[in-house]
Design a protein around this motif. Sequence first.
Motif, PDB file in Angstrom:
ATOM      1  N   VAL A   1       0.828  -1.209   0.000  1.00 17.51           N
ATOM      2  CA  VAL A   1       0.000   0.000   0.000  1.00 17.51           C
ATOM      3  C   VAL A   1       0.866   1.264   0.000  1.00 17.51           C
ATOM      4  O   VAL A   1       0.578   2.230  -0.699  1.00 17.51           O
ATOM      5  CB  VAL A   1      -0.949  -0.001   1.215  1.00 17.51           C
ATOM      6  N   PHE A   2       1.929   1.251   0.788  1.00 18.32           N
ATOM      7  CA  PHE A   2       2.740   2.446   0.932  1.00 18.32           C
ATOM      8  C   PHE A   2       4.047   2.394   0.134  1.00 18.32           C
ATOM      9  O   PHE A   2       4.915   3.245   0.301  1.00 18.32           O
ATOM     10  CB  PHE A   2       3.080   2.679   2.411  1.00 18.32           C
ATOM     11  N   GLU A   3       4.190   1.407  -0.759  1.00 13.49           N
ATOM     12  CA  GLU A   3       5.462   1.234  -1.473  1.00 13.49           C
ATOM     13  C   GLU A   3       5.844   2.475  -2.284  1.00 13.49           C
ATOM     14  O   GLU A   3       7.013   2.817  -2.410  1.00 13.49           O
ATOM     15  CB  GLU A   3       5.386   0.016  -2.398  1.00 13.49           C
ATOM     16  N   ALA A   4       4.847   3.163  -2.864  1.00 16.82           N
ATOM     17  CA  ALA A   4       5.144   4.329  -3.694  1.00 16.82           C
ATOM     18  C   ALA A   4       5.501   5.552  -2.863  1.00 16.82           C
ATOM     19  O   ALA A   4       6.190   6.452  -3.338  1.00 16.82           O
ATOM     20  CB  ALA A   4       3.948   4.650  -4.592  1.00 16.82           C
ATOM     21  N   VAL A   5       5.047   5.575  -1.616  1.00 14.73           N
ATOM     22  CA  VAL A   5       5.234   6.756  -0.770  1.00 14.73           C
ATOM     23  C   VAL A   5       6.497   6.673   0.073  1.00 14.73           C
ATOM     24  O   VAL A   5       7.198   7.672   0.271  1.00 14.73           O
ATOM     25  CB  VAL A   5       4.006   6.956   0.146  1.00 14.73           C
ATOM     26  N   VAL A   6       6.813   5.471   0.557  1.00 17.63           N
ATOM     27  CA  VAL A   6       7.896   5.298   1.515  1.00 17.63           C
ATOM     28  C   VAL A   6       9.245   5.844   1.039  1.00 17.63           C
ATOM     29  O   VAL A   6       9.924   6.557   1.792  1.00 17.63           O
ATOM     30  CB  VAL A   6       8.016   3.809   1.917  1.00 17.63           C
ATOM     31  N   PRO A   7       9.700   5.569  -0.195  1.00 17.02           N
ATOM     32  CA  PRO A   7      11.002   6.113  -0.616  1.00 17.02           C
ATOM     33  C   PRO A   7      11.071   7.631  -0.530  1.00 17.02           C
ATOM     34  O   PRO A   7      12.113   8.193  -0.166  1.00 17.02           O
ATOM     35  CB  PRO A   7      11.130   5.629  -2.072  1.00 17.02           C
ATOM     36  N   TRP A   8       9.955   8.295  -0.839  1.00 19.62           N
ATOM     37  CA  TRP A   8       9.943   9.757  -0.785  1.00 19.62           C
ATOM     38  C   TRP A   8       9.953  10.258   0.649  1.00 19.62           C
ATOM     39  O   TRP A   8      10.562  11.298   0.943  1.00 19.62           O
ATOM     40  CB  TRP A   8       8.730  10.293  -1.540  1.00 19.62           C
ATOM     41  N   LEU A   9       9.320   9.522   1.557  1.00 17.25           N
ATOM     42  CA  LEU A   9       9.396   9.875   2.987  1.00 17.25           C
ATOM     43  C   LEU A   9      10.840   9.793   3.470  1.00 17.25           C
ATOM     44  O   LEU A   9      11.310  10.649   4.231  1.00 17.25           O
ATOM     45  CB  LEU A   9       8.509   8.944   3.810  1.00 17.25           C
TER      46      LEU A   9
END
Length: 253
Positions: free
Chosen positions: A99-107
């Motif tokens: 679910v959060f794979e696309a967001v985590v690297p940017w965090l």
Amino acid sequence: MTGWEQLAVLGAGLGAGILSSTVGVASLLSFPVLLAVGLPPVVANASNTAGLVAAGVSGSFGYRQELRAHPAVTLAVLVTCAVGSVGGAVLLLALPPGVFEAVVPWLILVSCLLVGAQPWISRWLRRTRDEPTRLRHHMSPATVVFSVLTGAYGGYFGAGAGVMMAAVLGLGTDLPVHVVNALRTVSLLAANVVATLIFVFVADVDWLAIGLLAAGSVVGGYVGARIGRKMPPTVFRVLVVIAGVVTAVVMLL
């Protein structure tokens, strides 16, 4: 696992323990090694988390002087990250994978930016405070909230959580860098302990891999703490930023 594969996992545990107590990206080394020796991804993830608890224990012991000097903040970090990691583990069980794979690297990249810019941001924050000369050696309500959120991320996924906690504590307090590193190590310990308790009951784990990782990481965690206590602040920030960027890039690719 063959004898050579077992030796590789043991060595990965040692290296991961050192990374855990210095820059907080232990899984970047140990998780790929578990995959390389043939463990399925889910088993590797659970086993990796459990095996690195030993690094958190020995690393925290290595930083015991820093933690004793700030007992209130240490307790606050332990409680907030433990509570947050429970929520993260619940999300892990309730939400679909990725679910959060696309967001985590940017965090993680944002956290790297905050860690790198922390000296300038902290000076600006001090100038805007009512008491600019008063050092913040306790966690504000906002810092507590972000600590809980970081603990939740650690319980849900974990990669780069140390970088995020360094950013939270670096901006939310005026504690020295080596104390921030000690508290970051404790935060990872809290998140890993909670996640391990859950994984042991609801996930498949490889006990041989856990034992080998623990044997290596318990040594590496203490060695890393000895290194981290003497690390200059600028070196610490540079290494954290590099480690965070590498983690984010690996996740993006």
